[in-house]
Structures are given as structure tokens and as C-alpha cells.
Design an enzyme around this catalytic site. Structure first.
Site, PDB file in Angstrom:
ATOM      1  N   CYS A 187       0.807  -1.217   0.000  1.00 39.85           N
ATOM      2  CA  CYS A 187       0.000   0.000   0.000  1.00 39.85           C
ATOM      3  C   CYS A 187       0.841   1.268   0.000  1.00 39.85           C
ATOM      4  O   CYS A 187       0.402   2.304  -0.494  1.00 39.85           O
ATOM      5  CB  CYS A 187      -0.947  -0.006   1.195  1.00 39.85           C
ATOM      6  SG  CYS A 187      -2.258  -1.244   1.074  1.00 39.85           S
ATOM      7  N   CYS A 331      14.817   3.286   0.609  1.00 39.28           N
ATOM      8  CA  CYS A 331      14.552   4.051  -0.613  1.00 39.28           C
ATOM      9  C   CYS A 331      13.467   5.069  -0.277  1.00 39.28           C
ATOM     10  O   CYS A 331      13.436   5.594   0.832  1.00 39.28           O
ATOM     11  CB  CYS A 331      14.156   3.127  -1.771  1.00 39.28           C
ATOM     12  SG  CYS A 331      12.721   2.081  -1.434  1.00 39.28           S
TER      13      CYS A 331
END
Length: 368
Positions: A187, A331
Site C-alpha cells: 500500500c 529508498c
């Protein structure tokens, strides 16, 4: 705790229902329900079960409240940012219904603790967001002979079912093998409509109440699929797999896998809090930022090394890291980190984890 769970003024709307009545409300008062996850699905489940007067509610979650959670995780708030979700849930339930007994497990559910945590409950509700936990919870339910209510959400869609060892199929019957690692985005990468979590979580809570009081027509042997895009519900019948690894065996022969993360090819993720703890106790911790250089320059975790994911393996070889070094990869939100893990495995580096939520999560809690 007090002794007001049976007060008619609180539960009168249940007790006037012939399908529940005072006898059903007593069953709810005596029930012990374990909720895996206090996030998008766990929030409405916890809220409605506490309001319904469940006697004992156990909550398993090791994560902390992040601002990005508040769009859908309705039991948390700005005032509990950075707190353990279990602690935040405790505060919410205590305000909503102080007579519910609450057991908190601020740990990651694993093959090492799942049986001990689950063994004293009548029903397990799986609101987890990863495949390894879903397989683990399903196997635990089969071993302990406890029904599991499962739900999942993705973008505008959701699914709910009940896996009951005595009556119908289990999660493994429907999904014998997990999807390939990295093939299903989470999600944080693709998003989810917050209200869909409320819809699915409310159905999960409804099914829990029906199972506890003994109502018919539950979602056993059925997957209910919801699409918010076209406001459509679809029912799919499912059946036992006679060759299922878990539920096809006699009860005494059912066992847990040695590692569910290995089975699913998943990588251990750590929370921002746990990451900061690692940084404080391990001066040799190597932190790798796998975003593009321009992203790195716009803001990064101090002390991190930028190795873009599109040339990750080559750059990692240049670093010539010791095999026993401890690595944390991050990231933007987590997707690229998970892809890089598979390349790291080629080098035999084993002590590797990723930062759950990436730089987004770190900025929201720690910042620069």
C-alpha cells in the site's frame, strides 16, 4: 477492570436482536479474541469489537504510529504519533469501553512466539499486511484448532473470509504458494483508499461477532470481494484442498514451518524506531540509500551511502563489504529496497534488513 460489561444500557441494541439477545451478549463478554495488527484493518476491528463488549481483546503489533497511518488507521491520532500502536490502541479502547480486558503484544509475530501468544484465544483476526504472517496465522489456527478471520485491502479493493479448521478450508487451501517476491506491491507504493479499510475491517468484526454468538450464514468457505470503484460485492465459494500442507493432516501432525519469511521470500523490515536503536548501538552499521542521486541530494539519512538501484550490484561490489557486516537499505517508501535485496543475496550477505516505509517514514518521525 470494572464489572459493567453486561449493563443493558450499553448493549441493549444487541440484546433486543433475537439472533444475539442476552445469551449472545454473554458469549461476547466471555470471548477471547486475538487481533493481528492494529493498522488499517485492525483499527475498525478493534473499535467495533471493543464497543460490542468482547471480554478479552489481544492485540499484536510491533510498529509505531506514523503520520501516514492516520488516513485510515482510525484508532490512532496526532497525539499518539511515535508511540507503539499497541499502546495507542490501549488508550483508544480504554476510552471507548474500559471494561474490556486488553492484552498487548508489542512484538513481531513469528514462528517462535505465535503459538504461545495465540493458544489462549477463541478466535484470531488476521489484519496483517504481508504474506509470511498470513501463512503463519493460518497454520497457527490449524494447529490450535482456532478459526481465523482474514482480510486484505489493495487500492480500492478488499477481501474477507473465515478459515475454520473444523468446517472449511484454510488460507493454504486457497493459496498453496505465496506470490513471487516483489510481484505484489504494498500500500505504501500503490496506495489504498482509507475508507476501504473501514469497510473490510467492519465486515471482519461483523463476522467475528456472528461466529462468537453462533449465527449462521458466515463467510466460512466463501471469499467476499469488494470493489469500491463500482460499489460491487462478489462472493466466491472455496473448498478444502485434500493435499493441503496444513489442514489435511491430523491435528497432532500439524506443525509450523522453520521460517515463514524464507517460505515467502520476504525480507525482514525494521521500523524507524528499531533502525534508530541499531544506529545508536552499532557504529559500524552500513546504511545504503538506493534512490536516484537527485533524490539522495534532496534529502537523506545522515551517514548513508547512495547506491542507485539501477546499478546496485556493481556499486556494491566496489564497496567490498565484509560478509558479516550489518546492512540497512532504504529508498523512498520500500519498493526499490526489496528488489535490491535479491541482488545482495548473490554476494552472500546475510545480515540485511530494509527500513519499513523508507525515507518517508524516517522523515515523518525523525527528520533531519
Amino acid at each position: 477492570m470494572g464489572s459493567n460489561l453486561a449493563q443493558p444500557s450499553r448493549y441493549s441494541r444487541h440484546e433486543v436482536l433475537p439472533e444475539i439477545g442476552s445469551a449472545g451478549q454473554n458469549k461476547l463478554r466471555n470471548a477471547r479474541v486475538l487481533c493481528i495488527g492494529a493498522g488499517g484493518l485492525g483499527s475498525p476491528v478493534i473499535s467495533y469489537l471493543a464497543a460490542a463488549g468482547i471480554g478479552t481483546l489481544g492485540i499484536v503489533d510491533y510498529d509505531r504510529v506514523d503520520r501516514s497511518n492516520l488516513q485510515r488507521q482510525i484508532i490512532h491520532s496526532e497525539s499518539t504519533l511515535g508511540e507503539l500502536k499497541t499502546d495507542s490502541a490501549f488508550q483508544y479502547i480504554s476510552r471507548l469501553n474500559p471494561d474490556v480486558k486488553i492484552n498487548l503484544y508489542s512484538v513481531r509475530l513469528s514462528e517462535y512466539n505465535a503459538i504461545d501468544i495465540s493458544k489462549d484465544y477463541d478466535l484470531i483476526i488476521d489484519g496483517s499486511d504481508n504474506f509470511s504472517t498470513r501463512y503463519l496465522v493460518s497454520d497457527v489456527g490449524n494447529i490450535l484448532d482456532i478459526p481465523v478471520i482474514w482480510g486484505s485491502v489493495f487500492k480500492f479493493y478488499g477481501q474477507v473470509s473465515i478459515f475454520h479448521p473444523k468446517i472449511g478450508p484454510c488460507y493454504r487451501c486457497v493459496f498453496p504458494q505465496p506470490p513471487a517476491p516483489g510481484s505484489v506491491p504494498n500500500c505504501s507504493t500503490v496506495g489504498v483508499m482509507g475508507a476501504v479499510c473501514g469497510t473490510i475491517g467492519s465486515i471482519m468484526a461483523t463476522e467475528a461477532i456472528k461466529v462468537i454468538v453462533g449465527m449462521p450464514n458466515t463467510l466460512i468457505s466463501t471469499i467476499l470481494i469488494y470493489s469500491a470503484e463500482d460499489s460491487n460485492f462478489e462472493r466466491i465459494k472455496i473448498s478444502k484442498n485434500v493435499k493441503c500442507y496444513s489442514c489435511s493432516k491430523p491435528l497432532e501432525a500439524r506443525t509450523l514451518l522453520p521460517s515463514y519469511q524464507d517460505f515467502c521470500g520476504e525480507v525482514i523490515g525494521i521500523t524507524v524506531h528499531d533502525f534508530e536503536t541499531k544506529r545508536s548501538i552499532n557504529p559500524n552499521l552500513v546504511i545504503l540509500d538506493v534512490r536516484r542521486p537527485e533524490e539522495y541530494e534532496s534529502g537523506n539519512i545522515p551517514g548513508s551511502i547512495n547506491i542507485p538501484s539501477d546499478d546496485f550490484l556493481n556499486q556494491l561490489l566496489i564497496l567490498d563489504l565484509d560478509r558479516d557486516v550489518e546492512l540497512v537499505i532504504y529508498c523512498h517508501s520500500g519498493a526499490r529496497s526489496r528488489k535490491c535485496i535479491r541482488e545482495i543475496e548473490q554476494l552472500g550477505l546475510a545480515n540485511v534488513s530494509i527500513l519499513d516505509g523508507g525515507i518517508l517514514a524516517w522523515n515523518s518521525i525523525v527528520g533531519v
